[in-house]
Write a protein that holds these residues in place. Structure first.
Motif, short mmCIF file in Angstrom:
data_model
loop_
_atom_site.label_atom_id
_atom_site.label_comp_id
_atom_site.label_asym_id
_atom_site.label_seq_id
_atom_site.Cartn_x
_atom_site.Cartn_y
_atom_site.Cartn_z
N PRO A 213 0.83 -1.21 0.00
CA PRO A 213 0.00 0.00 0.00
C PRO A 213 0.86 1.26 0.00
CG PRO A 213 0.08 -0.95 2.19
CD PRO A 213 0.80 -1.90 1.29
N LEU A 214 0.24 2.42 0.16
CA LEU A 214 0.97 3.67 0.20
C LEU A 214 2.05 3.62 1.28
CD1 LEU A 214 -2.06 6.13 -0.03
CD2 LEU A 214 -0.54 5.45 -1.88
N MET A 215 3.26 4.00 0.92
CA MET A 215 4.38 3.97 1.88
C MET A 215 5.16 5.27 1.80
SD MET A 215 5.94 0.13 1.60
CE MET A 215 4.87 -1.32 1.67
N VAL A 216 5.84 5.59 2.90
CA VAL A 216 6.72 6.75 2.93
C VAL A 216 8.15 6.29 3.22
CG1 VAL A 216 7.21 8.99 3.98
CG2 VAL A 216 4.84 8.26 3.65
N GLY A 220 8.53 1.10 8.90
CA GLY A 220 7.60 1.00 10.02
C GLY A 220 7.48 2.22 10.89
N MET A 221 8.07 3.33 10.50
CA MET A 221 8.06 4.52 11.35
C MET A 221 6.87 5.45 11.10
SD MET A 221 12.12 5.47 11.32
CE MET A 221 11.91 6.84 12.45
N CYS A 222 6.40 5.52 9.85
CA CYS A 222 5.38 6.53 9.51
C CYS A 222 3.95 6.03 9.67
CB CYS A 222 5.59 7.04 8.09
SG CYS A 222 5.18 5.82 6.81
N GLY A 223 3.72 4.75 9.49
CA GLY A 223 2.38 4.20 9.62
C GLY A 223 1.49 4.42 8.41
N PHE A 235 1.64 -3.22 9.61
CA PHE A 235 2.32 -2.35 8.66
C PHE A 235 2.76 -3.18 7.46
CE2 PHE A 235 3.82 0.80 12.16
CZ PHE A 235 2.52 1.28 12.24
N GLY A 236 2.37 -2.73 6.26
CA GLY A 236 2.73 -3.44 5.05
C GLY A 236 4.23 -3.57 4.86
N CYS A 237 4.98 -2.58 5.33
CA CYS A 237 6.41 -2.54 5.03
C CYS A 237 7.24 -3.49 5.90
CB CYS A 237 6.94 -1.11 5.17
SG CYS A 237 6.77 -0.44 6.84
N VAL A 238 6.87 -3.69 7.16
CA VAL A 238 7.68 -4.53 8.04
C VAL A 238 6.98 -5.82 8.45
CG1 VAL A 238 9.12 -2.66 8.92
CG2 VAL A 238 6.94 -3.16 10.04
#
Length: 306
Positions: A213-216, A220-223, A235-238
């Motif tokens: 999904p949308l990531m920055v 795992g820091m931004c949510g 969180f999709g990233c971690v």
């Protein structure tokens, strides 16, 4: 800077790139992704890894040309560079000898499915691959998928392959036949993954979907990439990108993916207005959704054969 060493328009609106990133290539595993930023004003866009070569120091990506950032990336040529490429990110896909597995894919999801199939085969699995496209002209890498899979089934939504339907139809019929399927993996657009998960849920076969999904930041820091899985926020990233498709709240995911559509449309329109000459220089196949239609039955037959 990360140099583009190969580029190809695979099918309308889908681009393949090989990018030099030695450190990423050495650490990459199936299921992981990278985050790419084309220039200093660009978005940070997550893209699944479609391959890598540690010896050559390169990684492969396949992406769908949809908004400003992907148009910027698609406009780059061999020899050009992207400003940032971070990765490999996310948890690798769990690989073991499950038994018989189905790998379902479509659109840009065909890319990251290829290294997954290779890894599953190496672990001793029997791999059934099913790939979908709205017509044969939107299906690519068929020969590569055929070579790595025990079975390959190609479906076209417009029935031009003589086998109408989508991957969810295939999954449902295969499970209803009574054949033992031990695990299902799905890569593609969110709607396709959702429908595949719905098709397998009555049979209770664990179905893994890949969510980017949308990531920055991607750590795992931004949510920004949060998704609801099993009633909990992940969180999709971690925690991902792999999740149990039966546990994903697809309604909230769809809402989050749509929240910036007005801004994305305006951004694309402004970039196209100022950079129309770059689009003209691109391969016609890269941005032409009608290319390939009506080119003869021989081509369609070749694309449909499985």
């Amino acid at each position: 800077m990360y140099q583009i060493v190969e580029k190809e328009a695979l099918v309308p609106n889908i681009i393949y790139m090989k990018i030099r990133a030695p450190k990423v290539a050495k650490a990459a595993r199936p299921g992981q992704f990278v985050i790419i930023r084309v220039d200093e004003t660009g978005e940070r866009v997550p893209m699944g890894l479609s391959g890598w070569d540690a010896g050559e120091g390169t990684v492969d990506i396949v992406f769908f040309v949809l908004g400003t950032s992907t148009m910027k990336l698609a406009a780059l040529k061999v020899g050009d560079s992207v400003m940032n490429l971070a990765g490999p990110l996310g948890a690798p896909t769990e690989i073991e000898n499950f038994g018989t597995v189905i790998c379902a894919c479509g659109c840009f999801g065909i890319g990251p499915t290829l290294p997954l199939i290779k890894a599953l085969k190496e672990a001793g699995n029997r791999v059934i691959t099913v790939v979908e496209g709205r017509s044969p002209e939107f299906i690519f890498w068929k020969e590569r998928l055929q070579e790595e899979s025990d079975e390959l089934h190609v479906l076209a939504g417009n029935e031009s392959c003589g086998r109408p339907g989508w991957t969810d139809d295939f999954i449902r019929k295969r499970l209803e036949s009574g054949e033992r399927i031990d695990r299902i993996f799905v890569h593609g657009c969110p709607f396709m993954m959702m429908e595949a998960a719905k098709a397998s849920k009555p049979a209770g076969v664990k179905t893994i979907v890949s969510l980017t999904p949308l990531m920055v930041d991607g750590t795992g820091m931004c949510g920004a990439c949060r998704v609801e899985v099993g009633g909990e926020t992940k969180f999709g990233c971690v925690d991902g990108p792999d999740f149990d498709g039966h546990q994903v709240n697809w309604d909230t995911l769809a809402l989050r993916l749509r929240q910036f559509i007005p801004e994305e449309d305006r951004s694309s329109a402004l970039w196209e207005r100022d950079n129309w000459h770059k689009l003209v220089d691109m391969s016609p196949q890269a941005l032409n959704p009608t290319l390939g239609r009506g080119e003869g039955k021989d081509k369609k037959k070749a694309a449909c054969t499985s």
